[in-house]
Design a protein around this motif. Structure first.
Motif, mmCIF file in Angstrom:
data_model
loop_
_atom_site.group_PDB
_atom_site.id
_atom_site.type_symbol
_atom_site.label_atom_id
_atom_site.label_comp_id
_atom_site.label_asym_id
_atom_site.label_seq_id
_atom_site.Cartn_x
_atom_site.Cartn_y
_atom_site.Cartn_z
ATOM 1 N N SER A 32 0.818 -1.217 0.000
ATOM 2 C CA SER A 32 0.000 0.000 0.000
ATOM 3 C C SER A 32 0.852 1.266 0.000
ATOM 4 N N ALA A 33 2.183 1.124 0.069
ATOM 5 C CA ALA A 33 3.076 2.286 0.074
ATOM 6 C C ALA A 33 3.159 2.907 -1.316
ATOM 7 N N THR A 34 3.784 4.070 -1.406
ATOM 8 C CA THR A 34 3.974 4.750 -2.697
ATOM 9 C C THR A 34 5.388 4.533 -3.207
ATOM 10 N N VAL A 35 5.587 4.874 -4.463
ATOM 11 C CA VAL A 35 6.922 4.800 -5.064
ATOM 12 C C VAL A 35 7.881 5.717 -4.310
ATOM 13 N N ARG A 36 7.379 6.874 -3.888
ATOM 14 C CA ARG A 36 8.215 7.816 -3.150
ATOM 15 C C ARG A 36 8.733 7.201 -1.850
ATOM 16 N N GLN A 37 7.858 6.495 -1.143
ATOM 17 C CA GLN A 37 8.262 5.845 0.098
ATOM 18 C C GLN A 37 9.282 4.738 -0.166
ATOM 19 N N ALA A 38 9.077 4.009 -1.251
ATOM 20 C CA ALA A 38 10.056 2.979 -1.621
ATOM 21 C C ALA A 38 11.409 3.603 -1.907
ATOM 22 N N LEU A 39 11.393 4.759 -2.566
ATOM 23 C CA LEU A 39 12.628 5.459 -2.914
ATOM 24 C C LEU A 39 13.389 5.882 -1.659
ATOM 25 N N ILE A 40 12.663 6.343 -0.655
ATOM 26 C CA ILE A 40 13.294 6.736 0.607
ATOM 27 C C ILE A 40 14.016 5.546 1.234
ATOM 28 N N GLU A 48 7.080 8.025 -20.766
ATOM 29 C CA GLU A 48 6.846 9.358 -21.322
ATOM 30 C C GLU A 48 6.084 10.284 -20.377
ATOM 31 N N ASP A 49 4.978 9.808 -19.812
ATOM 32 C CA ASP A 49 4.188 10.660 -18.926
ATOM 33 C C ASP A 49 4.936 10.956 -17.627
ATOM 34 N N ASN A 50 5.661 9.972 -17.143
ATOM 35 C CA ASN A 50 6.341 10.123 -15.858
ATOM 36 C C ASN A 50 7.546 11.048 -15.929
ATOM 37 N N SER A 78 7.572 14.129 -10.150
ATOM 38 C CA SER A 78 7.087 14.278 -8.785
ATOM 39 C C SER A 78 5.727 13.612 -8.612
ATOM 40 N N SER A 79 4.848 13.789 -9.606
ATOM 41 C CA SER A 79 3.532 13.148 -9.541
ATOM 42 C C SER A 79 3.658 11.634 -9.657
ATOM 43 N N ALA A 80 4.585 11.189 -10.498
ATOM 44 C CA ALA A 80 4.770 9.751 -10.705
ATOM 45 C C ALA A 80 5.179 9.050 -9.419
ATOM 46 N N LEU A 81 5.934 9.752 -8.575
ATOM 47 C CA LEU A 81 6.412 9.151 -7.335
ATOM 48 C C LEU A 81 5.295 8.919 -6.323
ATOM 49 N N ASP A 82 4.143 9.542 -6.551
ATOM 50 C CA ASP A 82 3.019 9.355 -5.636
ATOM 51 C C ASP A 82 2.140 8.171 -6.028
ATOM 52 N N SER A 83 2.531 7.442 -7.089
ATOM 53 C CA SER A 83 1.795 6.247 -7.494
ATOM 54 C C SER A 83 2.063 5.109 -6.517
ATOM 55 N N VAL A 117 3.297 1.620 -5.022
ATOM 56 C CA VAL A 117 4.517 0.875 -5.314
ATOM 57 C C VAL A 117 4.238 -0.365 -6.159
ATOM 58 N N SER A 118 3.004 -0.800 -6.203
ATOM 59 C CA SER A 118 2.640 -1.980 -6.993
ATOM 60 C C SER A 118 2.966 -1.811 -8.473
ATOM 61 N N VAL A 119 3.064 -0.544 -8.949
ATOM 62 C CA VAL A 119 3.379 -0.329 -10.369
ATOM 63 C C VAL A 119 4.802 -0.767 -10.694
ATOM 64 N N LEU A 120 5.620 -0.957 -9.682
ATOM 65 C CA LEU A 120 7.019 -1.335 -9.902
ATOM 66 C C LEU A 120 7.243 -2.846 -9.875
ATOM 67 N N ILE A 121 6.285 -3.579 -9.369
ATOM 68 C CA ILE A 121 6.478 -5.014 -9.178
ATOM 69 C C ILE A 121 6.459 -5.737 -10.518
ATOM 70 N N SER A 122 7.440 -6.584 -10.725
ATOM 71 C CA SER A 122 7.549 -7.341 -11.971
ATOM 72 C C SER A 122 6.345 -8.244 -12.159
ATOM 73 N N GLY A 123 5.908 -8.362 -13.407
ATOM 74 C CA GLY A 123 4.794 -9.243 -13.716
ATOM 75 C C GLY A 123 5.234 -10.683 -13.903
#
Length: 402
Positions: free
Chosen positions: A26-34, A82-84, A89-94, A96-102
């Protein structure tokens, strides 16, 4: 001797392993980055936990599973979209599930009593990390618990006082190397004679835009290999390796978007990005009107990290690295980085006639799970992977069991 090796369990390989650093799905990409920028580990585990438990007799049921792993390369590739890259900055608020390999079964839970052979079979079939429960050896203080709440870090201690560690392909190879005499004479055979040189390799031309290699970088990350950088004649110049890129700052996304493959190698090489290449990246971001990434990249080069401003910490003890510490990306993002083995963009190579044990030692020494195979003229023949090595050892172990 052979019976003793076969008697080993997964728990034996976990001795001395540190508990996993975990993050809730449930965390964000930003939190993962930290977390990535404040730890010595290149990867963190992602967990999906249901703590609405039930108690039957004296059994505590805690439904908590590791669902994947992420590293800085995942963040970099995500920001390259492209969008990110227009609005990082907005992308980092997505989430963290968007980063998980399929890719299925990259991370597998196993019991401590699982056999060494079972662990090898799982890796041969695609597992990269085996998650193993271990008895808790740490006490989490109140301040750390507060940090976990703020960053949505999944609790690392579960029912029965257990934490988890994970085993990698490298851990298994190191363990087998300690008993290499048992694999004589197989270990002395050449990688060519053993048939473990894969010709299925990823390459990019030295002068091509680094962005054309983005798909290959993602694939090499998933496969735990690398992207060979070659000249017009197919001669190996270097590589763009996820193992090296994992020590970069997230703003390496700007470098991938603006530099050639050759310049990207220099950008991620040991010692930090050269000042002239940093200026090139800034100029090209401006030309492409990528204002969002330009602002973040300029802040990064001035020593103000991309993640600052949207994170809160409750204590100095658990605060993220300072801007000065994080300014040069992977080279200073951890206070103990100097204790780690650094990686350069030069490719780790062997020859078709190199022995299996020599190639194992090369890969372990350079902290990679592969070695490039080249001819005398430096043309690329293929690649040898840990998974291929393990297939050889698995076959040898099979003969020991019969």
């Amino acid at each position: 001797m052979a019976a003793r090796l076969l008697a080993h369990e997964v728990a034996d390989l976990c001795l001395g392993k540190q508990p996993l650093k975990s993050l809730s799905i449930s965390a964000t990409v930003r939190q993962a980055l930290i977390i990535l920028k404040s730890t010595d580990d290149t990867h963190i585990s992602i967990w999906n936990c249901d703590h609405h438990h039930s108690i039957s007799d004296q059994t505590f049921i805690d439904d908590c599973r590791c669902v994947g792993k992420i590293c800085m390369v995942d963040v970099i590739c995500y920001l390259c979209k492209e969008d990110n890259i227009k609005s990082p900055s907005s992308a980092l608020d997505s989430p963290v599930s968007v980063l998980i390999s399929g890719v299925p079964a990259v991370v597998r839970h196993v019991e401590p009593a699982a056999s060494l052979v079972e662990a090898i079979d799982l890796i041969i079939n695609g597992a990269q990390n085996l998650v193993v429960p271990i008895k808790s050896r740490t006490t989490i203080n109140a301040k750390r618990k507060q940090l976990q709440r703020e960053l949505s870090i999944a609790p690392t201690t579960h029912a029965g006082g257990y934490e988890f560690c994970w085993l990698t392909q490298e851990d298994v190879i190191r363990f087998l190397l300690s008993s290499i005499a048992l694999f004589s004479p197989t270990a002395a055979y050449s990688v060519e004679s053993l048939g473990i040189i894969s010709s299925d390799i990823l390459t990019v031309n030295y002068h091509s835009p680094a962005s054309t290699a983005l798909g290959a970088i993602k694939t090499s990350l998933a496969d735990q290999t690398s992207v060979a950088v070659v000249d017009d004649d197919g001669i190996l110049i270097g590589e763009i390796s996820p193992f090296t890129l994992a020590y970069s700052d997230e703003t390496a996304a700007a470098a991938i978007a603006t530099l050639s493959a050759g310049d990207l190698m220099a950008y991620i090489d040991c010692g930090g990005p050269p000042e002239d290449i940093i200026r090139v990246v800034e100029a090209r971001l401006k030309e492409r009107n990528l204002k969002g990434m330009l602002e973040e990249f300029s802040a990064y080069s001035s020593g103000i990290p991309l993640i600052n401003g949207n994170s809160s910490f409750s204590s100095d003890e658990e605060s993220p690295p300072s801007p000065a510490t994080m300014k040069s990306g992977r080279f200073n993002r951890s206070s103990s980085y100097s204790a780690r083995i650094t990686r350069r963009a030069e490719a780790i190579v062997c020859y078709p006639g190199s022995s299996l044990v020599a190639v194992m030692i090369q890969a372990i020494a350079h902290r990679v799970s592969y070695v490039w195979v080249i001819e005398e003229d430096c043309s690329v023949v293929g690649i040898v992977r840990f998974s291929g090595m393990l297939e050889v050892f698995r076959s040898h172990l099979e003969s020991m069991m019969n």
